[in-house]
Design an enzyme around this catalytic site. Structure first.
Site, PDB file in Angstrom:
ATOM      1  N   ALA A  55      62.091  62.769  20.524  1.00  0.00           N
ATOM      2  CA  ALA A  55      63.469  62.594  20.789  1.00  0.00           C
ATOM      3  C   ALA A  55      63.957  64.120  20.362  1.00  0.00           C
ATOM      4  CB  ALA A  55      64.066  61.284  20.292  1.00  0.00           C
ATOM      5  N   THR A  56      65.283  64.165  20.679  1.00  0.00           N
ATOM      6  CA  THR A  56      65.654  65.714  20.470  1.00  0.00           C
ATOM      7  C   THR A  56      66.862  65.554  19.543  1.00  0.00           C
ATOM      8  OG1 THR A  56      66.222  65.932  22.688  1.00  0.00           O
ATOM      9  CG2 THR A  56      64.528  66.948  22.100  1.00  0.00           C
ATOM     10  N   THR A  57      68.208  65.965  20.270  1.00  0.00           N
ATOM     11  CA  THR A  57      69.336  66.342  19.374  1.00  0.00           C
ATOM     12  C   THR A  57      70.324  65.197  19.147  1.00  0.00           C
ATOM     13  OG1 THR A  57      69.180  68.429  20.415  1.00  0.00           O
ATOM     14  CG2 THR A  57      71.175  68.181  19.245  1.00  0.00           C
ATOM     15  N   ALA A 235      64.474  70.943  25.491  1.00  0.00           N
ATOM     16  CA  ALA A 235      64.214  69.610  25.116  1.00  0.00           C
ATOM     17  C   ALA A 235      65.256  68.692  24.792  1.00  0.00           C
ATOM     18  CB  ALA A 235      63.446  69.638  23.739  1.00  0.00           C
TER      19      ALA A 235
END
Length: 289
Positions: A55-57, A235
């Site tokens: 998972a990213t931001t 991403a």
């Protein structure tokens, strides 16, 4: 269901003998069933982080009277998109929400376990944890994942909370960031971001933060920040108008934590994309028809 007497006695004796802190559900699991904790692996297994979805931001912003936390929906596995509708922001109690970037499976389990940890403490003690107590409990959980983090299974939370004991309700919003070793920092600038697109998201928020006056303006800035992060970080997933997939967000104020309706996020996402769309001005004709 009736438990066999020997099993019941063995569990009770183990609890009394090891002096487990019963107010901590995570500590109870660590003593009694460590295999149920996120990333229950041993050293020597080699780095496997790149083989799992990430998972990213996540972004968080304070506004007068509260705080907002939001996250994109994309997860990646190496250079592949593993998911487009991952939820990364969770309400963990009445006045707290967490967003976690990193290895997706561990991030989700972190958020769920932390929610149970807060509820477990309140049920046993009869009172909710203070803001400082919530921060310390999450720091301990992050520190407990250090061995897995060193093998590439990193999950870093961003904590957003409303401190009901604050002297000034208008400045009671709190944002806390953590490192992989469990160190934490209360953000004083009013905003923070974690994840692969965090540097782009923070740069965007820095330019727009002066526009934040309430929860709705904070939501718009968060959507813009995630849009900017997605523009430069592969991403991070921006608003997907074709599939109808938008960031998720939670606002927390004196009335508690609530999920922002998807309809409102979608509306703001369309406004942001519309405001940034422009006619083609490149080429010899300068865009003239």
């Amino acid at each position: 269901m009736t438990w066999p007497l020997p099993d019941r006695l063995s569990i009770n004796s183990a609890i009394s003998g090891s002096a487990v802190d019963l107010s901590s559900f995570a500590e109870f699991l660590r003593r009694q069933a460590p295999e149920l904790l996120p990333a229950s692996i041993k050293h020597g297994g080699g780095a496997v982080g790149d083989q799992l979805p990430h998972a990213t931001t996540i972004v968080a912003l304070k506004y007068p009277g509260g705080v907002l936390i939001a996250g994109d929906r994309r997860s990646t596995q190496g250079n592949m998109i593993a998911g487009r509708d991952v939820r990364k922001v969770y309400i963990t109690d009445d006045y707290t929400a967490t967003g976690i970037a990193g290895t997706a499976a561990i991030a989700v389990e972190f958020a769920r376990l932390y929610a149970v940890e807060l509820e477990h403490y309140e049920k046993l003690e009869g009172v909710p944890l203070t803001f400082a107590g919530k921060v310390n409990r999450l720091a301990i959980m992050v520190r407990g994942n250090l061995a897995a983090a060193m093998q590439g299974l990193v999950a870093l939370p961003l904590l957003a909370s409303y401190d009901i004991h604050a002297s000034d309700p208008r400045s009671a919003g709190r944002i806390v960031s953590f490192d992989a070793a469990g160190g934490w920092n209360i953000e004083e600038e009013g905003y923070q971001a974690v994840g692969s697109g965090s540097i782009f998201a923070k740069s965007s928020i820095k330019k727009l933060y002066a526009q934040v006056t309430d929860a709705d303006s904070a939501l718009r800035v968060a959507v813009e920040a995630l849009y900017d992060a997605a523009d430069d970080d592969s991403a991070t997933g921006g608003p997907d108008l074709v599939r109808g997939i938008y960031p998720t967000a939670v606002t927390i104020n004196a009335d508690g934590a609530v999920d922002v309706p998807e309809v409102r996020i979608a509306e703001l996402a369309r406004e942001v994309i519309g405001s940034r769309s422009r006619a083609d001005t490149f080429g010899p004709d300068g865009g003239e028809k």
